[in-house]
Design a protein around this motif. Structure first.
Motif: not given
Length: 93
Positions: A25-26, A41-50, A58-62, A72-78
């Motif tokens: 999801v992104g 964790t799923a809880e952390e991910l929701d807060q970080v995405f926001a 940009a953020g993406y996680a799988a 695992r969270l990926w972000v825009d490398s730039l």
């Protein structure tokens, strides 16, 4: 020292899944290159995405293979350094 950035001229043909694992999801913001930054964790991910979306990053996680409770969270490398600051701010709160 940072690496030089050379835009990928064929990015539009390959798309996001060239860089990232399927079934993730992104946060709705796209990037041309991605870098892993953290396992959350799923809880952390929701807060970080926001927070990333608020910062225009940009953020993406799988899910992490073998760990369905971790993402695992990926972000825009730039924007990696800014994303790192956002991530640390959220996780410290």
């Amino acid at each position: 020292m940072s690496a030089p950035h050379h835009p990928d001229p064929d990015y539009s043909e390959r798309g996001i899944m060239f860089w990232l694992p399927p079934h993730g999801v992104g946060n709705g913001i796209d990037a041309q290159a991605w870098a892993e930054i953290a396992d959350l964790t799923a809880e952390e991910l929701d807060q970080v995405f926001a927070a990333l979306a608020d910062a225009g990053i940009a953020g993406y996680a799988a899910t992490v293979h073998g760990r369905p409770d971790r993402y695992r969270l990926w972000v825009d490398s730039l924007r990696y350094l800014h994303a790192e600051d956002v991530l640390m701010t959220v996780l410290r709160a």
